[in-house]
Design a protein around this motif. Structure first.
Motif, PDB file in Angstrom:
ATOM      1  N   GLY A 186     -11.439  -6.440  -1.982  1.00 32.36           N
ATOM      2  CA  GLY A 186     -12.734  -6.704  -1.366  1.00 32.36           C
ATOM      3  C   GLY A 186     -13.680  -5.571  -1.705  1.00 32.36           C
ATOM      4  O   GLY A 186     -14.818  -5.783  -2.139  1.00 32.36           O
ATOM      5  N   ASP A 187     -13.185  -4.368  -1.555  1.00 28.30           N
ATOM      6  CA  ASP A 187     -13.983  -3.164  -1.784  1.00 28.30           C
ATOM      7  C   ASP A 187     -14.439  -3.067  -3.243  1.00 28.30           C
ATOM      8  O   ASP A 187     -15.616  -2.869  -3.525  1.00 28.30           O
TER       9      ASP A 187
ATOM     10  N   ASN B 220      -6.767 -10.669  -0.607  1.00 25.88           N
ATOM     11  CA  ASN B 220      -7.586 -10.965   0.581  1.00 25.88           C
ATOM     12  C   ASN B 220      -8.116  -9.671   1.184  1.00 25.88           C
ATOM     13  O   ASN B 220      -7.815  -8.584   0.702  1.00 25.88           O
ATOM     14  N   TYR B 221      -8.952  -9.840   2.206  1.00 28.76           N
ATOM     15  CA  TYR B 221      -9.477  -8.684   2.939  1.00 28.76           C
ATOM     16  C   TYR B 221      -8.483  -8.382   4.057  1.00 28.76           C
ATOM     17  O   TYR B 221      -8.522  -9.003   5.114  1.00 28.76           O
ATOM     18  N   GLY B 222      -7.598  -7.424   3.793  1.00 30.47           N
ATOM     19  CA  GLY B 222      -6.541  -7.151   4.752  1.00 30.47           C
ATOM     20  C   GLY B 222      -7.081  -6.624   6.069  1.00 30.47           C
ATOM     21  O   GLY B 222      -6.803  -7.167   7.150  1.00 30.47           O
ATOM     22  N   MET B 223      -7.883  -5.603   5.990  1.00 34.16           N
ATOM     23  CA  MET B 223      -8.337  -4.878   7.178  1.00 34.16           C
ATOM     24  C   MET B 223      -9.067  -5.764   8.184  1.00 34.16           C
ATOM     25  O   MET B 223      -8.920  -5.599   9.384  1.00 34.16           O
TER      26      MET B 223
ATOM     27  N   CYS C  22      -7.747  -1.383   4.518  1.00 34.22           N
ATOM     28  CA  CYS C  22      -6.545  -0.891   5.210  1.00 34.22           C
ATOM     29  C   CYS C  22      -6.223   0.549   4.811  1.00 34.22           C
ATOM     30  O   CYS C  22      -5.644   1.291   5.589  1.00 34.22           O
TER      31      CYS C  22
ATOM     32  N   HIS D 216       0.850  -1.200   0.000  1.00 33.18           N
ATOM     33  CA  HIS D 216       0.000   0.000   0.000  1.00 33.18           C
ATOM     34  C   HIS D 216       0.888   1.253   0.000  1.00 33.18           C
ATOM     35  O   HIS D 216       0.608   2.226  -0.699  1.00 33.18           O
TER      36      HIS D 216
ATOM     37  N   ASN E  87      -4.521  -7.398  -3.264  1.00 32.05           N
ATOM     38  CA  ASN E  87      -3.626  -8.193  -2.412  1.00 32.05           C
ATOM     39  C   ASN E  87      -4.233  -9.554  -2.090  1.00 32.05           C
ATOM     40  O   ASN E  87      -3.785 -10.255  -1.186  1.00 32.05           O
TER      41      ASN E  87
END
Ligand SMILES: Cc1ncc(C[n+]2csc(CCOP(=O)(O)OP(=O)(O)O)c2C)c(N)n1
Ligand code: SF4
Lengths: 248, 353
Positions: free
Chosen positions: A95-96, A124-127, A52, A24, A122
């Protein structure tokens, strides 16, 4: 004396909230360098996502909004339609953008909205802690695909640029990566062309950036970079998928 | 004020919004209010303003949100199922403190329901609807003329408080054709980009950040208190209602929108029989006119609340009456519109009790 390192002026003085080795930060840096180089910083509104990079406005010093999860392209549409002189960007995770916000993205692209999307893939859903996303690879273990992503259960990774490139609305669609300096330079070139597309009002532009999430991949930064090269890039090939006349 | 035009409510709303300075419309088709976006789609391009059909109500409200963040007068119109889809956006708009106007032409629910007029979204509209502690200003006209007048107020209030204003109507008010006289055009050339708008920093000393977010609870509590202070001011200054034949009334009907209009006929019928009923008609459903109801509780024998739902505003009426007098209720569900006679018959059941 020759300057060999300089913080772009579009970057604020705040320390980032990103994990060590997360790309990021690299993506922010090239966006900020381009804002400097194009002189667009003071004309720019960035619509940040939920993910994130929800804190992105801490780090890139432009007028800023945070859209509801997935709705960045709709929000950006609203701004650009009433304020065409503003330079309007969205910055979104997979994801977004590719899951909850795919409709807003596809339709902004189909309408040829004069906005630019930087899409951080990336896998996956990092956050939220590394759940499966639409771009998770087959076999990839995540917190919600503990046995590995299975096509019969979860279908296949979504190739957003390839999909959007079939449409007439987008002016510029590309995929870059952030795993080595050569790729980073190429990615920057792609985003610069995406900026041009908007400045010339040629239509929608999107650059996907194949990124890392060392924390949720449970890898060191170096291992993450190696994984991108070894496992991700064969599935998500780099290049320009659509560039209408006038984009350069 | 100009000449009187004969117009359907659904089109008068659009024309009034345009004259009130709506610069952008974003929406998605849904019955019973399609004539409103269709009207915008004809008129907005003529005036060099924005009309955009969104891919969904979810997208539509977020387009409104984006436009609102630039300080531009923006509007969407929809009906119950579409309004349900917009709730997340409403909540974000509330905590971002940006102005916009939303029209809900309510239809029968729950679920897909039907396309007949209803008032069953009262709770959703007045109590928040989306997540978090927030309110919108909610106004409920009862004639086409009032729809046209209140559209101007809706935009003024939205800008004054940087808040979303909901105009709550139903399909009946939309289909009704009545003479209407519009207020003077708002001079949109005088519109300036507000200091807080996110349009790019330009010459401003500070950049603008418009978000509904603070990761720290202490910060978010402060944001909430800003909202609550705003709502307190609104409750103090913006309450609107109509009292109809209340001066000598022995009984008060409470009703809003379409049903209030029917209740006026009920009151004529009752008065012909010597029964002195009056009407308290909330025009703002939020802020709710609780004081007038509370005060009238000492004059009347009982209240009779009537709505096209199972008693939603009823709860606010009861809170205002606070046990001082009985509050009776008659409601119709699923899109049935009560008749004036029916309301009178139901009312009479409580006489001499
Ligand atoms: C409506 C809604 N659903 C779910 C969430 C929870 N949520 C927050 S971030 C996120 C995923 C973010 O993943 P991605 O877009 O891939 O970005 P990353 O964090 O990996 O950069 C989710 C599901 C939310 N905030 N809102
Ligand atoms: S969780 Fe992943 S995407 Fe998020 S900051 Fe950490 S490494 Fe980056």
């Amino acid at each position: 004396m020759k300057t060999i390192y300089k913080v772009p002026s579009a970057i604020t003085s705040r320390d980032t909230t990103y994990c060590p080795g997360c790309t990021h930060g690299v993506a922010h840096r090239i966006v900020a360098e381009l804002l400097d180089e194009t002189g667009l910083t003071k004309k720019t509104v960035i619509v940040w996502p939920v993910g994130c990079s929800v804190f992105g406005y801490y780090f890139i010093g432009t007028d800023a909004l945070i859209a509801a999860h997935g709705r960045a392209c709709a929000m950006a549409t609203g701004i650009k339609r009433v304020h065409p002189e503003s330079f309007v960007m969205t910055y979104q995770g997979d994801g977004d953008l590719a899951s909850i916000g795919i409709a807003e993205t596809v339709h902004a692209a189909a309408r040829g909205e004069n906005i630019t999307t930087v899409f951080i893939n990336n896998g996956n859903y990092g956050m939220t802690g590394g759940q499966m996303s639409p771009t998770t690879l087959i076999g990839q273990v995540t917190t919600t695909s503990p046995y590995g992503r299975k096509p019969e259960l979860n279908g296949f990774p979504l190739h957003v640029p390839e999909m959007l490139a079939t449409m007439d609305g987008p002016a510029y669609i590309a995929r870059g990566a952030l795993d080595n300096p050569q790729h980073i330079n190429q990615a920057k070139k792609f985003i610069q062309k995406a900026f041009t597309a908007q400045q010339k009002r040629l239509g929608y532009s999107l650059v996907e950036l194949v990124s890392t999430c060392p924390t949720n991949w449970k890898m060191t930064p170096v291992e993450s970079i190696e994984r991108v090269k070894r496992e991700v890039l064969p599935i998500f090939p780099l290049g320009e998928f659509r560039a209408v006349k006038g984009v350069e | 004020m100009g000449e009187k035009l004969l117009m359907k409510g659904s089109e008068a709303i659009a024309e009034a919004a345009i004259r009130a300075g709506a610069m952008a419309f974003f929406g998605y088709p849904i019955t019973p209010q399609n004539e409103t976006p269709e009207y915008f789609s004809r008129r907005m391009p003529e005036l060099g303003r924005v009309f955009l059909q969104a891919e969904s109500e979810v997208a539509a409200i977020n387009m409104v949100y984006g436009a609102a963040c630039t300080g531009t007068r923006a509007i969407t119109t929809s009906s119950s199922p579409g309004i349900s889809l917009m709730q997340e956006g409403f909540s974000y708009i509330a905590n971002t403190n940006v102005p916009c106007v939303v029209v809900n032409a309510m239809r029968g629910g729950p679920g897909l329901g039907d396309i007949a007029p209803a008032q069953a979204d009262y709770f959703q509209a007045t109590k928040g609807g989306g997540h978090g502690d927030y309110h919108s200003i909610v106004i409920a006209p009862h004639t086409v003329q009032e729809e046209a007048d209140l559209m101007f107020d809706a935009f003024e209030l939205a800008d004054k408080y940087r808040i979303m204003v909901v105009v709550l109507v139903d399909g009946l008010l939309g289909q009704m054709m009545e003479p209407v006289e519009f207020k003077d055009w708002v001079d949109v050339k005088k519109f300036k980009t507000p200091e807080w708008a996110t349009v790019g920093q330009g010459d401003r000393a500070q950049r603008n950040i418009l978000i509904s977010f603070d990761i720290l609870a202490e910060g978010l509590e402060k944001m909430n208190l800003v909202l609550q202070n705003k709502y307190a001011k609104i409750r103090e200054n913006e309450v609107r209602f109509e009292e109809y034949k209340m001066d000598d009334a022995d009984y008060a009907i409470t009703a809003f929108g379409t049903v209030a209009r029917i209740a006026k006929t009920t009151i004529e019928l009752a008065r012909n029989e010597g029964i002195k009923i009056g009407l308290i008609r909330p025009i703002t459903l939020y802020p709710f006119p609780e004081k007038v109801i509370e005060n009238r509780a000492s004059n009347v024998k009982f209240f009779f609340d009537t709505e096209m739902n199972e008693g939603q505003m009823l709860e606010d009426v009861k809170l205002a009456v606070n046990g001082k007098k009985p509050v009776y209720f008659h409601g119709r569900l699923g899109g049935i519109v009560p008749t004036a006679e029916e309301i009178l018959d139901e009312f009479k059941k409580h006489l001499g009790g």
